[in-house]
Write an enzyme that holds these catalytic residues in place. Structure first.
Site: not given
Ligand code: ATP
Length: 303
Positions: A139, A97, A12
């Site tokens: 989210d 990513p 998203k």
């Molecule tokens: P958001 O936008 O919801 O804040 P994000 O995109 O910034 O999330 P994610 O890719 O969800 O970040 O990853 C954040 C952290 O969540 C990672 O560093 C990891 O330690 C943890 N994590 C837990 N489950 C997962 C998963 N299935 N895929 C990726 N990271 C995960």
């Protein structure tokens, strides 16, 4: 072949992210517009002797394979709800990513809810899946539904938003992620203790989405966390600026960053922008995606 279920789930972008003051609970009231985009993780669930996770695909580094993974927690929730043991293998094929502000972890959690429901033929009603998604993270409910939605509360109270046509985005990502918690802490510091504005999505922005008016939407893109993300990583400001100079209709940090999102006029402008942004050397990876697209969906089942 043993039984398996595969679910595809998109990432998203927050087209608008308004963040209120830090509440006593530590959370922030949000007013956000989510749009799902066609960069997908795929989750495959099959029988195993114990609950285990493996990760493959374009992004694997830093993804936990134990109970810290949101997909693991999602599987345990569904198992408990339908009285199954959670002995399954969850294979995550990652193209979203990581730690990039595109909600990859939340996407995997939403996909696992859908995959486990189908795998165990649980028939969990949609409202209950929504509630489970909300338990897993703010989210996650949006990642179940996809499309375009207004999120208030912690971003988990959703209303669908009408859109027309397709919006073309260019995403620039960076090898080092940003921690969501640290970005929220930084914006609180930058605003000070007397900040008390409630967040709200401008009606002009909803109008631009309804009309499919990319130039108007480009002018209205906004993220209250952007200043904090740029303070944490100054090259993000340079990248956002460069994209505008190269013809993007608008640019913003996606979620808590560091991914930079650029709205393009159409598909061919997006493709040109990918090439031009790569050539600047300011960003680590660049790709084109479009939205809105459906949320988590079963794409194959084998028995
Ligand atoms: P958001 O936008 O919801 O804040 P994000 O995109 O910034 O999330 P994610 O890719 O969800 O970040 O990853 C954040 C952290 O969540 C990672 O560093 C990891 O330690 C943890 N994590 C837990 N489950 C997962 C998963 N299935 N895929 C990726 N990271 C995960």
């Amino acid at each position: 072949m043993s039984k398996s279920v595969t679910v595809r789930v998109p990432g998203k972008v927050n087209v608008y992210l308004g963040v209120g003051p830090r509440e006593f609970s530590g959370y922030h009231e949000l007013a956000t517009i989510f749009q799902s985009v066609n960069v997908y993780d795929e989750i495959t669930v099959s029988q195993a002797s114990e609950l285990k996770i493996s990760v493959s695909g374009r992004y694997t580094e830093g993804v936990p394979t134990d109970s810290r993974n949101l997909a693991w927690q999602a599987a345990e929730l569904v198992a408990r709800a339908c009285g199954e043991d959670s002995n399954i293998h969850i294979e995550i094929d990652k193209s979203i990513p990581i730690a990039a502000g595109m909600a990859g972890g939340s996407a995997d959690a939403a996909a696992t809810l859908v995959a486990c429901d189908a795998f165990w033929n649980a028939g969990i009603p949609r409202e209950q899946l929504d509630a489970m998604a909300g338990q897993l993270g703010s989210d996650v409910p949006f990642m179940l539904h996809g499309g375009c939605a207004l999120g208030v509360g912690r971003g988990d109270v959703l209303s669908p938003v009408m859109t027309r046509g397709v919006f073309h985005w260019v995403f620039a990502t960076f090898d080092d992620g940003l921690s969501t918690a640290q970005i929220y802490a930084k914006i609180d510091d930058m605003r000070g203790l007397d900040f008390e504005l409630d967040p709200a999505v401008p009606t002009e922005l909803l109008g631009a989405l309804t009309r499919g008016d990319a130039p108007a939407l480009g002018r209205l893109l906004h993220n209250d966390l952007q200043a904090a993300a740029i303070a944490a990583k100054s090259k993000l400001g340079d990248a956002l600026e460069a994209g505008l100079e190269l013809g993007a209709l608008g640019s913003l940090i996606s979620g808590s960053g560091p991914t930079c999102a650029f709205l393009a006029r159409d598909e061919s402008s997006a493709i040109d922008l990918v090439v031009a942004l790569k050539a600047t050397g300011l960003v680590d990876h660049v790709f084109h995606a479009h939205g809105p697209v459906h949320g988590a969906r079963v794409i194959s089942t084998s028995r």
